[in-house]
Design an enzyme around this catalytic site. Structure first.
Site, PDB file in Angstrom:
ATOM      1  N   ALA A 175      33.594  62.782  31.272  1.00  0.00           N
ATOM      2  CA  ALA A 175      34.842  62.956  30.523  1.00  0.00           C
ATOM      3  C   ALA A 175      35.306  64.407  30.502  1.00  0.00           C
ATOM      4  O   ALA A 175      36.389  64.708  30.017  1.00  0.00           O
ATOM      5  CB  ALA A 175      34.674  62.443  29.089  1.00  0.00           C
ATOM      6  N   CYS A 176      34.508  65.316  31.053  1.00  0.00           N
ATOM      7  CA  CYS A 176      34.797  66.752  31.013  1.00  0.00           C
ATOM      8  C   CYS A 176      35.294  67.228  32.378  1.00  0.00           C
ATOM      9  O   CYS A 176      34.599  67.078  33.390  1.00  0.00           O
ATOM     10  CB  CYS A 176      33.528  67.503  30.624  1.00  0.00           C
ATOM     11  SG  CYS A 176      33.631  69.291  30.819  1.00  0.00           S
TER      12      CYS A 176
END
Length: 144
Positions: A14-15
């Protein structure tokens, strides 16, 4: 003769920084061991070793822009390294990322191009980060 390189990334898909770092590793032709650290957190010993080998303090390895940091009052200087490690193990979202481990060293790859310092193979071609910033040219050379 096949040469293999052991590259490990503690990754959060998600980063964006973590995704860029993973893509830079793969741009060398290496397929790293990907550890989604929110699913499979490092052990206490692994976490302490990652922080030490990256040359960081425990505080430098903590993410500060997440709810547990504020909710637990971790900005206060009274917390010991041992207590901070305990919080990181209890709330893995507090572990800054991505940590990358190779035979050439360990880095917290923020920004993502820091990983270039410890990759054992050169980049195979151009690379542009998700935000549009080109960091590797068409010849596989780092753009400063």
């Amino acid at each position: 003769m096949t040469t293999s390189f052991d590259v490990k990334i503690f990754h959060n898909p998600a980063c964006g920084t973590s995704r860029n770092t993973l893509a830079l590793i793969r741009n060398t032709g290496i397929e790293p061991t990907v550890i989604e650290y929110l699913v499979t957190p490092p052990t206490r010993d692994e976490l302490i070793q990652l922080i030490h080998d990256a040359g960081l303090t425990v505080r430098e390895a903590i993410r500060k822009n997440v709810d547990p940091y504020r909710d637990l009052g971790l900005e206060r200087e009274e917390w010991t390294d041992e207590q901070l490690i305990n919080f990181m193990l209890e709330h893995p979202i507090l572990i800054n990322r991505p940590f990358v481990v190779t035979d050439l060293g360990t880095r917290l790859s923020r920004p993502s191009e820091i990983v270039l310092d410890i990759l054992p193979l050169p980049q195979k071609g151009a690379f542009t980060k998700e935000d549009g910033e080109q960091v590797i040219d068409e010849n596989g050379q780092r753009i400063n």
